[in-house]
Design a protein around this motif. Structure first.
Motif, PDB file in Angstrom:
ATOM      1  N   THR A  32       0.819  -1.216   0.000  1.00  0.00           N
ATOM      2  CA  THR A  32       0.000   0.000   0.000  1.00  0.00           C
ATOM      3  C   THR A  32       0.850   1.262   0.000  1.00  0.00           C
ATOM      4  N   MET A  33       2.161   1.120   0.202  1.00  0.00           N
ATOM      5  CA  MET A  33       3.052   2.272   0.284  1.00  0.00           C
ATOM      6  C   MET A  33       4.213   2.089  -0.694  1.00  0.00           C
ATOM      7  N   ALA A  34       4.750   3.194  -1.169  1.00  0.00           N
ATOM      8  CA  ALA A  34       5.959   3.173  -1.999  1.00  0.00           C
ATOM      9  C   ALA A  34       6.873   4.285  -1.496  1.00  0.00           C
ATOM     10  N   ASN A  35       7.516   4.010  -0.366  1.00  0.00           N
ATOM     11  CA  ASN A  35       8.411   4.981   0.265  1.00  0.00           C
ATOM     12  C   ASN A  35       9.816   4.753  -0.285  1.00  0.00           C
ATOM     13  N   PRO A  36      10.337   5.669  -1.096  1.00  0.00           N
ATOM     14  CA  PRO A  36      11.643   5.437  -1.735  1.00  0.00           C
ATOM     15  C   PRO A  36      12.765   5.203  -0.727  1.00  0.00           C
ATOM     16  N   THR A  37      12.706   5.839   0.432  1.00  0.00           N
ATOM     17  CA  THR A  37      13.755   5.663   1.446  1.00  0.00           C
ATOM     18  C   THR A  37      13.741   4.239   1.989  1.00  0.00           C
ATOM     19  N   VAL A  38      12.558   3.748   2.330  1.00  0.00           N
ATOM     20  CA  VAL A  38      12.427   2.377   2.841  1.00  0.00           C
ATOM     21  C   VAL A  38      12.821   1.375   1.759  1.00  0.00           C
ATOM     22  N   MET A  39      12.349   1.600   0.535  1.00  0.00           N
ATOM     23  CA  MET A  39      12.642   0.675  -0.565  1.00  0.00           C
ATOM     24  C   MET A  39      14.137   0.608  -0.847  1.00  0.00           C
ATOM     25  N   GLU A  40      14.803   1.745  -0.823  1.00  0.00           N
ATOM     26  CA  GLU A  40      16.238   1.781  -1.085  1.00  0.00           C
ATOM     27  C   GLU A  40      17.013   1.085   0.022  1.00  0.00           C
ATOM     28  N   ARG A  41      16.613   1.313   1.283  1.00  0.00           N
ATOM     29  CA  ARG A  41      17.287   0.667   2.413  1.00  0.00           C
ATOM     30  C   ARG A  41      17.147  -0.851   2.331  1.00  0.00           C
ATOM     31  N   LEU A  42      15.941  -1.300   2.049  1.00  0.00           N
ATOM     32  CA  LEU A  42      15.683  -2.737   1.956  1.00  0.00           C
ATOM     33  C   LEU A  42      16.456  -3.344   0.787  1.00  0.00           C
TER      34      LEU A  42
END
Length: 293
Positions: free
Chosen positions: A142-152
């Protein structure tokens, strides 16, 4: 830092009557942990991205008292088949459909964590006749947070390219509110998966959902969530690294038969971090209205 007694995957399982094995799920070789028996209703447990069935080793015994429990490795994960193409939600859905056929089950309850919650929600939307109840545990989609996605993406790919103790440990610590929950045994369990010759390729394929255009075409819209008919518990935590409790509250408000449960002082693996609380909340919901066996 909290001092904890030594634990291991085996110490979590050594009093559990369970089986580990492989089956064909829609053409995909699929690894499973199974506890319980076919006289009970089926419960399917689905892990998160780069995870594996051991995410649920602390939950099998309590749930097998009431359910026929199957925790699987998704394709592109663990020791299941690793297709050489980017993995999107429909691919995981195909595997789950194949699993139900393979175990001879027409309808089940589903509990998914992170990616597993994303798959569970989509599955419940598309196949309401196959779903009893669902639990969406710190779910994705439900979310597309670029910071979280990049960290993961960075933590996962670094550990795939160099599955050293420290890199695997760092990837696991991302999951936990308290990093001391990451035991040596848990690190070694995941390190062995990451040391497989085809893991780098597999990780590149399962990281497809961290690519923004790919993620967007797989995401769950508000209307998708409103279309879910099954009773749903959205389980969130106060220290989840992927998103705030408010997102869990929003999701629960959109699902017609949705409710929110919040666990304190847990991160992205509450079923492992605070097993007693998770098992109690989880079973109370899954068994609601049912006669306890």
């Amino acid at each position: 830092m909290t001092e904890r007694p030594y634990t291991s995957v085996w110490s979590d399982l050594n009093q559990v009557s369970f089986a580990q094995g492989f089956l064909d799920a829609g053409g995909y070789r699929t690894r499973y942990l199974h506890a319980g028996d076919a006289s009970k209703p089926a419960l399917i447990l689905l892990h998160g991205i780069t995870g594996h069935a051991e995410a649920y080793v602390r939950n099998l015994q309590a749930h097998a008292a009431h359910f026929d429990v199957w925790a699987i490795d998704f394709i592109g994960h663990g020791y299941s088949a690793k297709p050489e193409h980017p993995l999107e939600i429909p691919h995981y859905i195909d595997q789950v459909l194949g699993l139900l056929d393979a175990i001879g089950v027409e309808k089940a309850s589903f509990s998914g964590e992170s990616l597993g919650g994303w798959v569970t929600a989509r599955f419940a939307q598309l196949y309401p006749e196959k779903v009893d109840r669902i639990v969406l545990n710190t779910m994705g989609g439900t979310m597309a947070n670029p910071t979280v996605m990049e960290r993961l993406y960075t933590l996962s790919m670094e550990a795939a390219k160099d599955p050293s103790w420290e890199r695997v440990k760092a990837r696991l610590e991302w999951l936990m509110a308290d990093p001391t929950m990451v035991t040596d045994d848990l690190i070694r369990t995941r390190q062995q998966i990451f040391e497989q010759p085809d893991w780098l390729m597999a990780c590149e394929m399962n990281m497809a959902l961290q690519d923004l255009p790919t993620r967007r075409r797989n995401m769950l819209s508000d209307d998708d969530l409103r279309a879910i008919q099954a009773p749903a518990m959205v389980l969130w935590t106060t220290k989840d690294p992927s998103g705030p409790v408010d997102e869990g509250r929003r999701i629960a408000g959109l699902i017609p038969n949705g409710r929110l449960a919040v666990m304190d002082n847990c991160g992205h693996w509450p079923q492992y971090e605070d097993t007693d609380t998770f098992n109690r909340i989880h079973l109370d919901f899954l068994l609601e209205g049912a006669v306890r066996s």
